[in-house]
Design a protein around this motif. Sequence first.
Motif, PDB file in Angstrom:
ATOM      1  N   ASP A  55       0.830  -1.206   0.000  1.00  0.00           N
ATOM      2  CA  ASP A  55       0.000   0.000   0.000  1.00  0.00           C
ATOM      3  C   ASP A  55       0.862   1.253   0.000  1.00  0.00           C
ATOM      4  OD1 ASP A  55      -2.204  -1.609   0.105  1.00  0.00           O
ATOM      5  OD2 ASP A  55      -2.388  -1.514   2.286  1.00  0.00           O
ATOM      6  N   GLU A  56       0.442   2.268  -0.746  1.00  0.00           N
ATOM      7  CA  GLU A  56       1.149   3.539  -0.749  1.00  0.00           C
ATOM      8  C   GLU A  56       0.867   4.297   0.539  1.00  0.00           C
ATOM      9  OE1 GLU A  56       0.496   5.922  -4.157  1.00  0.00           O
ATOM     10  OE2 GLU A  56       1.183   4.402  -5.572  1.00  0.00           O
ATOM     11  N   GLU A  57       1.897   4.918   1.070  1.00  0.00           N
ATOM     12  CA  GLU A  57       1.764   5.641   2.318  1.00  0.00           C
ATOM     13  C   GLU A  57       1.197   7.033   2.095  1.00  0.00           C
ATOM     14  OE1 GLU A  57       1.408   5.308   5.297  1.00  0.00           O
ATOM     15  OE2 GLU A  57       3.185   5.692   6.500  1.00  0.00           O
ATOM     16  N   ASP A  58       0.260   7.422   2.932  1.00  0.00           N
ATOM     17  CA  ASP A  58      -0.307   8.766   2.916  1.00  0.00           C
ATOM     18  C   ASP A  58       0.613   9.670   3.719  1.00  0.00           C
ATOM     19  OD1 ASP A  58      -1.722  11.090   3.136  1.00  0.00           O
ATOM     20  OD2 ASP A  58      -3.548  10.180   3.921  1.00  0.00           O
ATOM     21  N   ALA A  59       1.055  10.787   3.128  1.00  0.00           N
ATOM     22  CA  ALA A  59       1.994  11.684   3.811  1.00  0.00           C
ATOM     23  C   ALA A  59       1.445  12.165   5.145  1.00  0.00           C
ATOM     24  CB  ALA A  59       2.336  12.876   2.918  1.00  0.00           C
ATOM     25  N   THR A  60       0.131  12.329   5.242  1.00  0.00           N
ATOM     26  CA  THR A  60      -0.443  12.824   6.497  1.00  0.00           C
ATOM     27  C   THR A  60      -0.321  11.796   7.616  1.00  0.00           C
ATOM     28  OG1 THR A  60      -2.656  12.021   5.899  1.00  0.00           O
ATOM     29  CG2 THR A  60      -2.100  14.280   5.275  1.00  0.00           C
ATOM     30  N   ALA A  61       0.016  10.545   7.274  1.00  0.00           N
ATOM     31  CA  ALA A  61       0.157   9.513   8.298  1.00  0.00           C
ATOM     32  C   ALA A  61       1.288   9.831   9.261  1.00  0.00           C
ATOM     33  CB  ALA A  61       0.404   8.153   7.651  1.00  0.00           C
ATOM     34  N   TYR A  62       2.217  10.658   8.833  1.00  0.00           N
ATOM     35  CA  TYR A  62       3.349  10.968   9.701  1.00  0.00           C
ATOM     36  C   TYR A  62       2.981  11.948  10.804  1.00  0.00           C
ATOM     37  CZ  TYR A  62       6.025   8.029   6.731  1.00  0.00           C
ATOM     38  OH  TYR A  62       6.463   6.916   6.072  1.00  0.00           O
ATOM     39  N   TRP A  63       1.738  12.405  10.821  1.00  0.00           N
ATOM     40  CA  TRP A  63       1.235  13.158  11.960  1.00  0.00           C
ATOM     41  C   TRP A  63       0.647  12.213  12.999  1.00  0.00           C
ATOM     42  CZ3 TRP A  63       2.856  17.863  12.592  1.00  0.00           C
ATOM     43  CH2 TRP A  63       3.184  18.660  11.468  1.00  0.00           C
ATOM     44  N   HIS A  64       0.642  10.899  12.730  1.00  0.00           N
ATOM     45  CA  HIS A  64       0.154   9.947  13.710  1.00  0.00           C
ATOM     46  C   HIS A  64       1.030   9.959  14.958  1.00  0.00           C
ATOM     47  CE1 HIS A  64      -2.095   7.226  10.584  1.00  0.00           C
ATOM     48  NE2 HIS A  64      -2.626   8.423  10.716  1.00  0.00           N
ATOM     49  N   GLY A  84       6.384  13.454   4.305  1.00  0.00           N
ATOM     50  CA  GLY A  84       6.263  12.250   3.495  1.00  0.00           C
ATOM     51  C   GLY A  84       7.472  12.019   2.611  1.00  0.00           C
ATOM     52  N   GLU A  85       7.945  13.078   1.960  1.00  0.00           N
ATOM     53  CA  GLU A  85       9.072  12.961   1.028  1.00  0.00           C
ATOM     54  C   GLU A  85      10.367  12.544   1.728  1.00  0.00           C
ATOM     55  OE1 GLU A  85       9.129  16.826  -0.650  1.00  0.00           O
ATOM     56  OE2 GLU A  85       7.319  16.527  -1.861  1.00  0.00           O
ATOM     57  N   THR A  86      10.544  12.969   2.976  1.00  0.00           N
ATOM     58  CA  THR A  86      11.791  12.680   3.694  1.00  0.00           C
ATOM     59  C   THR A  86      11.675  11.486   4.628  1.00  0.00           C
ATOM     60  OG1 THR A  86      11.196  14.211   5.487  1.00  0.00           O
ATOM     61  CG2 THR A  86      12.458  15.113   3.642  1.00  0.00           C
ATOM     62  N   SER A  87      10.527  10.821   4.612  1.00  0.00           N
ATOM     63  CA  SER A  87      10.317   9.709   5.539  1.00  0.00           C
ATOM     64  C   SER A  87      11.159   8.500   5.155  1.00  0.00           C
ATOM     65  CB  SER A  87       8.847   9.310   5.557  1.00  0.00           C
ATOM     66  OG  SER A  87       8.481   8.704   4.328  1.00  0.00           O
ATOM     67  N   THR A 177      10.210   1.250   8.512  1.00  0.00           N
ATOM     68  CA  THR A 177       9.189   1.936   9.286  1.00  0.00           C
ATOM     69  C   THR A 177       7.986   1.002   9.379  1.00  0.00           C
ATOM     70  OG1 THR A 177       9.879   4.168   8.664  1.00  0.00           O
ATOM     71  CG2 THR A 177       7.618   3.895   9.385  1.00  0.00           C
ATOM     72  N   VAL A 178       7.518   0.774  10.592  1.00  0.00           N
ATOM     73  CA  VAL A 178       6.451  -0.193  10.829  1.00  0.00           C
ATOM     74  C   VAL A 178       5.237   0.525  11.413  1.00  0.00           C
ATOM     75  CG1 VAL A 178       5.808  -2.341  11.966  1.00  0.00           C
ATOM     76  CG2 VAL A 178       8.185  -1.966  11.264  1.00  0.00           C
ATOM     77  N   SER A 179       4.078   0.222  10.879  1.00  0.00           N
ATOM     78  CA  SER A 179       2.832   0.759  11.416  1.00  0.00           C
ATOM     79  C   SER A 179       2.447  -0.046  12.654  1.00  0.00           C
ATOM     80  CB  SER A 179       1.728   0.672  10.361  1.00  0.00           C
ATOM     81  OG  SER A 179       0.502   1.146  10.888  1.00  0.00           O
ATOM     82  N   LEU A 180       2.372   0.621  13.798  1.00  0.00           N
ATOM     83  CA  LEU A 180       2.032  -0.028  15.061  1.00  0.00           C
ATOM     84  C   LEU A 180       0.662   0.431  15.523  1.00  0.00           C
ATOM     85  CD1 LEU A 180       2.932  -1.684  17.651  1.00  0.00           C
ATOM     86  CD2 LEU A 180       3.580   0.554  18.594  1.00  0.00           C
ATOM     87  N   GLU A 181      -0.229  -0.510  15.739  1.00  0.00           N
ATOM     88  CA  GLU A 181      -1.545  -0.182  16.277  1.00  0.00           C
ATOM     89  C   GLU A 181      -1.551  -0.477  17.770  1.00  0.00           C
ATOM     90  OE1 GLU A 181      -4.869  -1.774  14.262  1.00  0.00           O
ATOM     91  OE2 GLU A 181      -4.334  -0.908  12.322  1.00  0.00           O
ATOM     92  N   TYR A 182      -1.832   0.557  18.550  1.00  0.00           N
ATOM     93  CA  TYR A 182      -1.878   0.415  20.007  1.00  0.00           C
ATOM     94  C   TYR A 182      -2.863   1.434  20.552  1.00  0.00           C
ATOM     95  CZ  TYR A 182      -0.519   0.055  24.896  1.00  0.00           C
ATOM     96  OH  TYR A 182      -0.540  -0.138  26.257  1.00  0.00           O
ATOM     97  N   GLU A 183      -3.862   0.956  21.260  1.00  0.00           N
ATOM     98  CA  GLU A 183      -4.874   1.849  21.812  1.00  0.00           C
ATOM     99  C   GLU A 183      -5.376   1.306  23.136  1.00  0.00           C
ATOM    100  OE1 GLU A 183      -8.871   4.244  20.332  1.00  0.00           O
ATOM    101  OE2 GLU A 183      -8.383   2.306  19.432  1.00  0.00           O
ATOM    102  N   TYR A 192       0.789   4.379  15.361  1.00  0.00           N
ATOM    103  CA  TYR A 192       2.082   5.065  15.407  1.00  0.00           C
ATOM    104  C   TYR A 192       2.928   4.583  14.230  1.00  0.00           C
ATOM    105  CZ  TYR A 192       0.893   6.086  20.316  1.00  0.00           C
ATOM    106  OH  TYR A 192       0.270   6.504  21.468  1.00  0.00           O
ATOM    107  N   ARG A 193       3.913   5.384  13.870  1.00  0.00           N
ATOM    108  CA  ARG A 193       4.927   4.971  12.903  1.00  0.00           C
ATOM    109  C   ARG A 193       6.235   4.783  13.666  1.00  0.00           C
ATOM    110  NH1 ARG A 193       1.142   4.087  10.379  1.00  0.00           N
ATOM    111  NH2 ARG A 193       0.550   4.765   8.300  1.00  0.00           N
ATOM    112  N   VAL A 194       6.676   3.516  13.788  1.00  0.00           N
ATOM    113  CA  VAL A 194       7.867   3.189  14.560  1.00  0.00           C
ATOM    114  C   VAL A 194       8.989   2.787  13.615  1.00  0.00           C
ATOM    115  CG1 VAL A 194       8.825   1.753  16.400  1.00  0.00           C
ATOM    116  CG2 VAL A 194       6.399   2.387  16.446  1.00  0.00           C
ATOM    117  N   ASP A 195      10.147   3.423  13.750  1.00  0.00           N
ATOM    118  CA  ASP A 195      11.305   3.059  12.943  1.00  0.00           C
ATOM    119  C   ASP A 195      12.052   1.917  13.623  1.00  0.00           C
ATOM    120  OD1 ASP A 195      10.695   5.005  11.116  1.00  0.00           O
ATOM    121  OD2 ASP A 195      12.194   6.441  11.819  1.00  0.00           O
ATOM    122  N   LEU A 196      12.346   0.864  12.871  1.00  0.00           N
ATOM    123  CA  LEU A 196      13.099  -0.295  13.352  1.00  0.00           C
ATOM    124  C   LEU A 196      14.434  -0.307  12.632  1.00  0.00           C
ATOM    125  CD1 LEU A 196      13.429  -2.968  14.838  1.00  0.00           C
ATOM    126  CD2 LEU A 196      11.994  -4.063  13.097  1.00  0.00           C
TER     127      LEU A 196
END
Length: 234
Positions: A55-64, A84-87, A177-183, A192-196
């Motif tokens: 899936d393509e990443e939405d640049a606004t996701a980096y505000w998560h 988004g461009e520098t992620s 970069t891994v998408s982490l779901e935690y609530e 969250y966006r977690v860098d591994l």
Amino acid sequence: MSGGYFDHDEKKSREIDIKAYFVQRTGKLRVSLEFDMFIEVKKSKAPWVVFRSRDEEDATAYWHNPSYADRLGFEPYQLSDVLGETSLGNKLGWLGYGVHEAFKSPNDTGRWFTAAVAASKASDHQERVYKEMGYPGKGKSFLVMCTPVVVLDGVLCSAQLDANNEEPLVEQIQYATVSLEYETESYTKRCYRVDLVQIDSLADYLKHQKKRAKLLFKKQCEVFDKECGVTGES
């Protein structure tokens, strides 16, 4: 440097292995950026495998991830493109959606998940602190961006199915970069966006993040000057 945070789930203080940050500011604190990284370090004899998403990443996701702005001078979304461009995900061309720790017992809590949650909570703590105390300086445009990071002292790989969705493709990687779901009741961001990062690639990762912080700060200055009619000061 090491750091601490308050865990609102457990109602107690905890330590984070490393807090690293870059600070950028103009003269007279007209524009300031604090780019924080909250790092947990784990060692493993068995490989960790990141599952790739097409899936393509939405640049606004980096505000998560947690952030804080005070007297920014413009709407935060105006920085979404440069985020988004520098992620790291954009650099790699893919996003991770899960991490498998090879040979881990199905009944054991994954060290990846525990470390990623801790780094995310530490990032969240930084946001809460600024929201409670406000920006202590007298500057105009102030922005804090927080990134949770897990550093692996071990082998890091990625996996995805081939174009026919039949055979798994596995390769060794430097970072992801891994998408982490935690609530929970106390943590409501949900994603969250977690860098591994593989430990031998940490220096390269920090170099990338420093460049990202500089480009983000440059964009922050440009947009602030345009929106607030200020020019010629650096």
